[in-house]
Structure formats: C-alpha cells, structure tokens
Scaffold this active site. Structure first.
Site, mmCIF file in Angstrom:
data_model
loop_
_atom_site.group_PDB
_atom_site.id
_atom_site.type_symbol
_atom_site.label_atom_id
_atom_site.label_comp_id
_atom_site.label_asym_id
_atom_site.label_seq_id
_atom_site.Cartn_x
_atom_site.Cartn_y
_atom_site.Cartn_z
ATOM 1 N N ASP A 167 0.843 -1.190 0.000
ATOM 2 C CA ASP A 167 0.000 0.000 0.000
ATOM 3 C C ASP A 167 0.885 1.250 0.000
ATOM 4 O O ASP A 167 1.903 1.308 0.688
ATOM 5 C CB ASP A 167 -0.900 -0.011 1.242
ATOM 6 C CG ASP A 167 -1.931 1.097 1.214
ATOM 7 O OD1 ASP A 167 -2.748 1.107 0.279
ATOM 8 O OD2 ASP A 167 -1.915 1.955 2.125
ATOM 9 N N GLU B 160 0.686 -0.762 -5.068
ATOM 10 C CA GLU B 160 -0.413 0.221 -5.127
ATOM 11 C C GLU B 160 0.234 1.543 -5.516
ATOM 12 O O GLU B 160 0.832 2.230 -4.694
ATOM 13 C CB GLU B 160 -1.118 0.305 -3.771
ATOM 14 C CG GLU B 160 -2.343 1.229 -3.789
ATOM 15 C CD GLU B 160 -2.005 2.670 -3.433
ATOM 16 O OE1 GLU B 160 -2.031 3.513 -4.357
ATOM 17 O OE2 GLU B 160 -1.719 2.951 -2.261
ATOM 18 N N ASP C 132 -11.180 1.969 -1.187
ATOM 19 C CA ASP C 132 -11.260 3.417 -0.986
ATOM 20 C C ASP C 132 -12.250 4.082 -1.924
ATOM 21 O O ASP C 132 -12.509 5.286 -1.799
ATOM 22 C CB ASP C 132 -9.879 4.057 -1.189
ATOM 23 C CG ASP C 132 -8.962 3.856 0.002
ATOM 24 O OD1 ASP C 132 -9.470 3.710 1.131
ATOM 25 O OD2 ASP C 132 -7.733 3.841 -0.195
#
Length: 503
Positions: free
Chosen positions: A298, A345, A398
């Site tokens: 991430d 990501e 998200d």
C-alpha cells in the site's frame, strides 16, 4: 514479478456474514472460498489483518505483525471445547449488514477471555506443546506485542507515549516489574494470537487446496500507537522528549481530498534503518509471507519519496516531499528473501521516478476503471493504455461501489462510459465494468465483492480522510447466489482467466 492471466475478489474478512456481529474465520469464510473456486477465481485479496485501534481501520493497527483477535471464530473454538453453545445463549441481535464495533467488541472479548481461561485449565499436552512452540517461534514480535497490549489495558487505553516515562522509554527494570504484574494479561494476548494464526493457517490451507491464493496487504506505515513504534522508536521520526511523531505521514491534496490526507503515522528514520541493513523491513515481509501468498504494498510511491508533515499541522497541505531509499530497500529484500510475489499500489501523484522503481523490480501496478472516464484518450486508466503487467480493478476499498459511482458521476463521465461500452442503458453497469476489466490485457483483474453483487453506496467500505464510520460493511448469507457464481464463472472463462485457460 508478472503474474499469469487470472482474476479474483477483494473482500475483507470482517465483511463475512455470521451471528457474532462481525465476519470471522469460521464456516462463512470457507463458503466464500467455495464461491471463489466455483466461479473460477484464483485470488482472494484482503486488507491488513492486524488488531485495529481507533476507528477500526485495518491500516491503523496495534501491530504490523499480529492478527486481529476479533476475526477468531468462536464456533471453531466450540470444536476445541474452549467455549460451548450455552455461552452464546444470550447473544444480542446484531445488524446483518453492518459491524457495530461498539457492540461487538466487548461481547466477543468476554467470550475470548473465557476461552483463554478454559485453555489454561483444559489444554491437552499436544495443545500446550503447540502453544509453546508458537510463542517461541514468534517471540521476536509476540513478546513486545503482548506486553504492549497488557500495558495499554492497564493504562486505560491511552497511547504509549503518555504512560509512565520509564515504561514509555522501555527501561528494563520497569518492564521486568510490569511483566510480572501483568502475567495473566500477557498470556491472554499471546493466546489470542496463537488462536488467530491457528485458524488462519487452516483457512489458508483450504484456500490453497481449492486453487485460491491470498493477496495480503502491507501498509507502508504503522500506527504511532503501536507495539512497533513503542519497541523500535529509533527507526521512526519521533520527538525525543514527548514520544510524539515529529514528522507525520500523509499525501498532498488529491482526488480524494482538497486538503490532502494527514494520516498521523510517524515517518521512518531511513538513515537508522539503513544502518540496521533494513532488518525490520525484511522481517516484516518475511512474516507476512508466512500467512499470505502475494503481497500488495500500500502507498508504494512512499518508497521513492514520501510526503512529510511537521508536528502540529492540522492538514496535509503544508508538507514536503523527501526522498526514500526504495531501490536499496528492495534490493536488500531481494538478496535476503529472493524474488517475491509483490504488487504495487501506485495510485496518487505518480512520477517517472516512482514508475522506474516499480518497473525495475517488475512489480505490477494498479489500474482503476472508475478513474478512466474523466479525461481524454490519454488517460492511463483506460484499458487500451494498459501494459500486461498490471492489475485492473473496477474500484478499491477506498472507492465507492461501481453502481453508486456511476449514479453520482458527471453527465460527461456517464456519457463517456456508455459510449465506450457501447451501452444504450446503464442498467447492469457493474457487470459491464466487470466484463471490461476481465477482457482487458491486464494480467490480473480484481473485483470488489460489492460490485459482483451490484450494491450501492451503502456497501462502501471506506471514505478516505474520514476518521469514523468506515470498515463496517457486511454481506448477508444469501448473497452468493448460483446466478452470481455462474455469471462470474462465464466471464472469467470467456476472458481466459480461469484456472483451465492458457496464460
């Protein structure tokens, strides 16, 4: 590393159905694995599995290495004789489509404590041996975590930097003293970790035997109020006097927020990490690969340069970019652990330098279809601009669900979508997006379960920069229908992503 052509589903375990108010590692988890297998999926992507703190965010855990005890299946503990069905006789009615954390946590905690006491009194010699072996093999993080959680409970839940100075600064005599005083609590926290990893290991074995690999999530940062920062303060940028974060992590203003996102996590002291040959990071990757098959990093861009905001700022606007030694870090990890199955990501403000770092190690990046229709033909999220070594998503945790996103899109975006897809009507837009993702050249397509089910905004998992009210969506036990299974299976086969297809 590039991955074979395949597809999977994004779903966090808290979203499973079940009678205890929160998803767990019990029967519904196994039924979800069956759904993945029957619909020809090969991946299950989860969010971080750690013990969550304030706001219940899996990206703000009390430990980067521990598991969330509230994911432990109480029903599987019945099989071990650690609790009984009679213990569940007076459970309250929980809402089926949401996790009410304030209601769930105290009830589940009480039952876990009962199971722990029964384990102390009834554990067989084999169970005792397995528990001792687990504690010994995980001692490098488990000892600090269990003591941290016991101290946190003894201090009314306040952050570690507000404890007595000798405890906050980990003076050996003080730690020895509280270690003796809190023996029972320390045992409890070790027991819940033992049980979490025992249950998770069984579930992962079942998934792997069903042809499903698990994609785990490694957040770049850890929470300030965590066992990691308390036990390794030298590798974080902290105020030496107060213990607070001297430099906080976040991102500048972007698609999600006009004032940026101020996460509050301390950024790393990369100079100190380098002196230690990145031992902490190597251990973190190694530990995660003990219980997942693939790692999604991430906020990957933070390994090339990170946004740092000085202590005292209330938004992320007034920060600065600071270079990070990402190339050296990943070279070190590669030397010590080999070539790892890693995804990046790479969303947000991505520079050529970030892309070069990603491509040097052949980490596939992410493409989000919901981002594809707000510009012109040069938009990198449009499928005809993809390279093969990437992962396409309809949306992520998200994002809003595809149905809700489309309903709230501008008229320009709506028409662009319909023209691009060749649709006369937006009915079934979620399946149109799934088909678009599946038929793209991206090596992997990952679909949030909410989009497979065609759900609206009520099923959104997270609103970035919103501190509370996230991470609570659950699906109901009748959601995984034969129709959904067959439709997903058909699209997966037609797009050459099923296990039987040639890559």
């Amino acid at each position: 590393m590039p991955f074979p052509r395949s597809s999977g589903i994004l779903l966090h375990p808290t979203s499973f159905p079940g009678r205890f108010g929160i998803g767990d590692l019990g029967l519904e988890a196994y039924q979800f694995i069956d759904f993945l297998r029957d619909s020809c999926q090969q991946f299950w992507q989860v969010l971080p599995l750690g013990p969550t703190g304030y706001g219940n965010s899996p990206y703000a855990c009390y430990s980067a290495l521990a598991g969330n005890p509230f994911l432990i299946s109480l029903e599987k503990m019945v099989e071990q004789g650690l609790v009984s069905e009679e213990d569940f006789a007076h459970l309250p009615g929980f809402e089926g489509s949401k996790v009410d954390y304030e209601k769930v946590i105290p009830i589940k905690l009480e039952l876990l404590r009962k199971a722990c006491e029964n384990f102390k009194n009834r554990a067989t010699p084999l169970q005792q041996k397995e528990f001792a072996g687990f504690c010994d093999s995980k001692a490098y993080w488990l000892d600090d975590y269990a003591l941290f959680m016991a101290l946190k409970g003894a201090n009314g839940g306040v952050s570690w930097h507000k404890w007595e100075p000798e405890l906050a600064k980990r003076e050996p005599e003080a730690l020895d003293r509280v270690g003796r005083e809190l023996t029972g609590e320390i045992f409890f926290h070790k027991f819940t970790q033992y049980e979490f990893f025992r249950q998770w290991s069984e579930l992962k074995t079942y998934a792997n035997m069903s042809g499903i690999q698990i994609i785990g999530d490694i957040p770049i940062y850890v929470a300030h109020d965590s066992a990691d920062v308390w036990s390794h303060p030298e590798i974080f940028c902290l105020d030496e006097e107060t213990g607070e974060a001297a430099l906080m992590a976040g991102v500048p203003p972007d698609y999600f927020s006009a004032t940026g996102q101020l996460w509050g996590n301390p950024v790393y002291n990369w100079e100190e990490l380098k002196k230690q040959d990145y031992k902490w990071w190597v251990g973190r990757f190694q530990a995660l690969l003990d219980y997942v098959d693939v790692i999604r990093i991430d906020h990957f861009r933070g390994f090339e340069a990170y946004w740092a905001v000085a202590k005292g700022q209330e938004t992320a606007v007034n920060g600065e970019w600071i270079k990070a030694p990402g190339e050296e870090l990943f070279e070190t990890i590669k030397q010590k652990l080999g070539r790892l199955p890693i995804m990046a990501e790479d969303l947000g403000l991505i520079t050529p330098e970030v892309e070069a770092l990603r491509d040097k190690f052949e980490f596939p990046g992410m493409k989000i279809l919901q981002f594809a229709f707000s510009a012109d033909a040069g938009n990198p999220f449009l499928p005809f601009n993809y390279s093969r070594n990437c992962i396409v998503y309809t949306g992520t945790h998200d994002n809003d669900t595809t149905v809700s996103w489309f309903n709230q899109a501008s008229e320009y975006e709506k028409q662009y979508v319909l023209d691009y897809l060749g649709c006369l009507s937006p009915e079934g837009i979620h399946w149109d997006f799934i088909r678009l993702a599946m038929n793209s050249v991206a090596n992997q397509a990952i679909i949030p379960l909410q989009d497979v089910l065609g759900l609206g905004g009520e099923a959104r998992m997270n609103f970035p920069s919103k501190a509370e009210g996230n991470w609570d969506w659950r699906y109901t036990s009748d959601s995984l229908t034969k129709e959904a299974t067959q439709r997903l299976q058909t699209l997966t086969r037609l797009s050459g992503r099923s296990p039987q297809s040639k890559s």
